[in-house]
Design a protein around this motif. Structure first.
Motif, PDB file in Angstrom:
ATOM      1  N   GLU A  64       0.843  -1.194   0.000  1.00 44.13           N
ATOM      2  CA  GLU A  64       0.000   0.000   0.000  1.00 44.13           C
ATOM      3  C   GLU A  64       0.882   1.249   0.000  1.00 44.13           C
ATOM      4  OE1 GLU A  64      -3.152   0.491  -0.241  1.00 44.13           O
ATOM      5  OE2 GLU A  64      -4.221  -1.296   0.435  1.00 44.13           O
ATOM      6  N   ASP A  65       0.513   2.226  -0.797  1.00 48.38           N
ATOM      7  CA  ASP A  65       1.227   3.503  -0.832  1.00 48.38           C
ATOM      8  C   ASP A  65       0.684   4.373   0.293  1.00 48.38           C
ATOM      9  OD1 ASP A  65       2.597   5.777  -1.407  1.00 48.38           O
ATOM     10  OD2 ASP A  65       1.428   6.291  -3.190  1.00 48.38           O
ATOM     11  N   VAL A  66       1.293   4.246   1.458  1.00 48.54           N
ATOM     12  CA  VAL A  66       0.818   4.935   2.653  1.00 48.54           C
ATOM     13  C   VAL A  66       1.965   5.755   3.230  1.00 48.54           C
ATOM     14  CG1 VAL A  66      -0.333   4.656   4.872  1.00 48.54           C
ATOM     15  CG2 VAL A  66      -0.721   2.981   3.079  1.00 48.54           C
ATOM     16  N   PRO A  67       2.081   7.031   2.883  1.00 45.56           N
ATOM     17  CA  PRO A  67       3.221   7.847   3.325  1.00 45.56           C
ATOM     18  C   PRO A  67       3.180   8.171   4.810  1.00 45.56           C
ATOM     19  CG  PRO A  67       1.629   9.195   2.155  1.00 45.56           C
ATOM     20  CD  PRO A  67       1.166   7.779   2.003  1.00 45.56           C
ATOM     21  N   ASP A  68       4.348   8.525   5.348  1.00 47.77           N
ATOM     22  CA  ASP A  68       4.451   8.894   6.762  1.00 47.77           C
ATOM     23  C   ASP A  68       3.629  10.132   7.102  1.00 47.77           C
ATOM     24  OD1 ASP A  68       6.058   6.770   7.302  1.00 47.77           O
ATOM     25  OD2 ASP A  68       7.942   7.900   7.318  1.00 47.77           O
ATOM     26  N   ALA A  69       3.321  10.959   6.094  1.00 54.08           N
ATOM     27  CA  ALA A  69       2.544  12.173   6.343  1.00 54.08           C
ATOM     28  C   ALA A  69       1.162  11.856   6.897  1.00 54.08           C
ATOM     29  CB  ALA A  69       2.418  12.984   5.052  1.00 54.08           C
ATOM     30  N   TRP A  70       0.711  10.630   6.734  1.00 52.72           N
ATOM     31  CA  TRP A  70      -0.615  10.256   7.221  1.00 52.72           C
ATOM     32  C   TRP A  70      -0.580   9.710   8.640  1.00 52.72           C
ATOM     33  CZ3 TRP A  70      -2.340   7.179   2.238  1.00 52.72           C
ATOM     34  CH2 TRP A  70      -2.482   8.092   1.183  1.00 52.72           C
ATOM     35  N   ARG A  71       0.569   9.649   9.248  1.00 45.73           N
ATOM     36  CA  ARG A  71       0.668   9.188  10.619  1.00 45.73           C
ATOM     37  C   ARG A  71       0.000  10.187  11.545  1.00 45.73           C
ATOM     38  NH1 ARG A  71       6.368   6.196  11.754  1.00 45.73           N
ATOM     39  NH2 ARG A  71       4.923   5.122  13.150  1.00 45.73           N
ATOM     40  N   PRO A  72      -0.596   9.755  12.675  1.00 43.08           N
ATOM     41  CA  PRO A  72      -0.628   8.393  13.223  1.00 43.08           C
ATOM     42  C   PRO A  72      -1.900   7.628  12.867  1.00 43.08           C
ATOM     43  CG  PRO A  72      -1.436   9.885  14.888  1.00 43.08           C
ATOM     44  CD  PRO A  72      -1.173  10.717  13.650  1.00 43.08           C
ATOM     45  N   TRP A  73      -2.489   7.932  11.699  1.00 38.86           N
ATOM     46  CA  TRP A  73      -3.775   7.335  11.340  1.00 38.86           C
ATOM     47  C   TRP A  73      -3.693   6.540  10.035  1.00 38.86           C
ATOM     48  CZ3 TRP A  73      -5.910   7.969  15.725  1.00 38.86           C
ATOM     49  CH2 TRP A  73      -5.848   9.175  16.421  1.00 38.86           C
TER      50      TRP A  73
END
Length: 498
Positions: free
Chosen positions: A469-478
């Motif tokens: 999955e393309d899930v960048p760190d910018a979406w942390r903590p969710w």
């Protein structure tokens, strides 16, 4: 800043707490339901503590004190408001986000560990001394483990008093109290009423006007949540992955009932939870208004009914359902962070309050994630515990890890169940998520994708980025919620193209 929480949901640190307390007071002044369960306020002139959305007249600022938990307010001598019922507020999402000892301790206390094993048992599970756990909890949430467990027992007792016709003496021990005297003293201190007075004050409206005469009739519950809730998405997931004999979903879309069996510390249970029509309506929380502007989504509840062979399991059963349905999530913090991203923004607008479901039984979820739905049904039919009184299509409790480890010790399933049975792998409410993932990946036949599913669902981690999955760190903590949005969008596109 307009909110006492940063986008991550963590409170800013200040030297004197003025910023935090002033913004909390603004939430109280505007009766903002977004913060119910996130904190509580008490009024020195009345001796009462409330949730932020309490409809009573707003007290003067100088008379208000703030607490992180209901237990902290109770420990300071305040009693629960009879109008807003602060003990029934959704739990704070912070304890699910945090991976430190305080977050793990709060999850374990919610699961009833202190009632069953004492403070020593709680400390042993956390790997700390009882004194260290007491000190850290008191410093962080304003109450130690005994006080937190006491507040939880009081809430359980109120539910039983007001929803069943059980004798008061039986309720005292079912709620976890050591004696009737302790039960009476606690109820008076928390609710300023005797148990009999509390029972007489039970709401009597509609279909729920009459209390159940016996525990076999089931305990009716309202499982509260904050903000918007995409009930359809959650029930679709549960319907798609249900395991015959253990789970069932009946009814038409929008008005379904999810039922399942539960293995609990003292016995077994059967739960039924109703889909709430329109649970996801309303404008999205992304770009939410500041505190004081009012709440677009006051929240709601899922109607449920529990049938337990031992009423001492009520608290544990409720907490496990809350984790399964992700009812303690903070959709405002999640949607604010993810909605600000150009890629996710339209998805959040389409599905405000999308949840990341957990698991009612972490060990069961791990086995199911590894073997798949069809194989899980075979394991249930062959090794599951048969209910003493089957209820329709619900006939079994999912087999314990120790039973599976002995019956089928070979391969990936045998390795997983053996690790669960001997404690090498822990997936309970207080497990260290990083340690659990390391233990999972060390098992033969366990791939990173399955481990990610287990970490997301069984351990309730809101910030998992699965491989592929393309899930960048910018979406942390969710990131777990971001994955739900991406998958929902793909499923919607696939459905529209068919």
């Amino acid at each position: 800043m307009s909110d006492f929480r940063q986008p991550s949901g963590r409170r800013p640190r200040t030297l004197d707490g003025v910023i935090v307390e002033d913004t909390r007071y603004e939430a109280v002044r505007s009766r903002d339901a977004r913060f119910d369960g996130e904190f509580f306020f008490a009024v020195e002139t009345t001796g009462i503590y409330c949730r932020p959305s309490c409809p009573a007249v707003t007290p003067k600022r100088q008379n208000v004190r703030f607490y992180a938990t209901a237990a902290a307010a109770q420990s300071s001598g305040f009693r629960a408001c009879r109008r807003c019922r602060p003990d029934a507020a959704p739990g704070s999402a912070e304890w699910n986000v945090r991976a430190d000892v305080v977050g793990r301790a709060m999850r374990l206390i919610g699961d009833g560990v202190v009632d069953r094993e004492g403070v020593g048992g709680l400390a042993g599970r956390l790997g700390y001394s009882a004194r260290q756990v007491q000190r850290q909890l008191t410093a962080e949430v304003g109450a130690g483990p005994v006080a937190l467990a006491r507040a939880q027992r009081a809430h359980t007792a109120r539910v039983l008093l007001q929803t069943t016709g059980l004798p008061i003496t039986q309720i005292a021990f079912a709620a976890g109290f050591a004696s009737v005297r302790q039960f009476n003293d606690t109820i008076r201190a928390v609710y300023a009423s005797t148990p009999s007075e509390l029972r007489a004050a039970a709401p009597r409206t509609g279909a729920g006007a009459r209390r159940a005469a016996t525990p076999t009739a089931g305990i009716p519950l309202r499982l509260a949540y904050r903000g918007p809730y995409q009930t359809t998405a959650v029930f679709d997931l549960l319907a798609g992955e249900k395991v015959a004999g253990v789970e069932d979903v009946a009814g038409t879309r929008g008005r379904r009932t999810y039922r399942r069996t539960l293995r609990l510390p003292y016995g077994t249970g059967i739960v039924a939870v109703d889909e709430r029509p329109g649970g996801g309506t309303g404008r999205p929380a992304a770009g939410r208004a500041p505190v004081g502007a009012g709440a677009a989504h006051p929240g709601g509840w899922l109607d449920a009914r529990l049938h337990l062979t031992d009423l001492r399991d009520l608290t544990t059963a409720v907490q496990r359902l809350r984790r399964l349905f992700d009812l303690d999530a903070d959709p405002y913090a999640v949607d604010e962070r993810l909605g600000a991203d150009p890629r996710l923004g339209p998805l959040v607008v389409a599905r405000p309050g999308l949840r990341s479901p957990g698991a009612a039984d972490p060990d069961e979820l791990a086995v199911r994630a590894l073997v798949g739905q069809a194989e899980a049904e075979r394991l249930v039919a062959r090794y599951g515990k048969v209910l003493d009184a089957p209820c329709g299509t619900l006939t079994h409790v999912f087999p314990e890890a120790a039973v599976l480890a002995e019956a089928e010790p070979d391969g990936a399933l045998g390795a997983l169940t053996a690790a669960l049975a001997d404690g090498t792998l822990r997936l309970d409410a207080g497990a260290d998520r990083d340690e659990a993932q390391e233990a999972l990946l060390a098992l033969p036949g366990m791939d990173a994708g399955t481990a990610a599913v287990i970490r997301t669902r069984a351990l309730g981690d809101p910030d998992v980025a699965p491989p592929g999955e393309d899930v960048p760190d910018a979406w942390r903590p969710w990131r777990s919620y971001a994955v739900q949005h991406l998958r929902a969008a793909r499923e919607s596109e696939a459905g529209s193209s068919n």
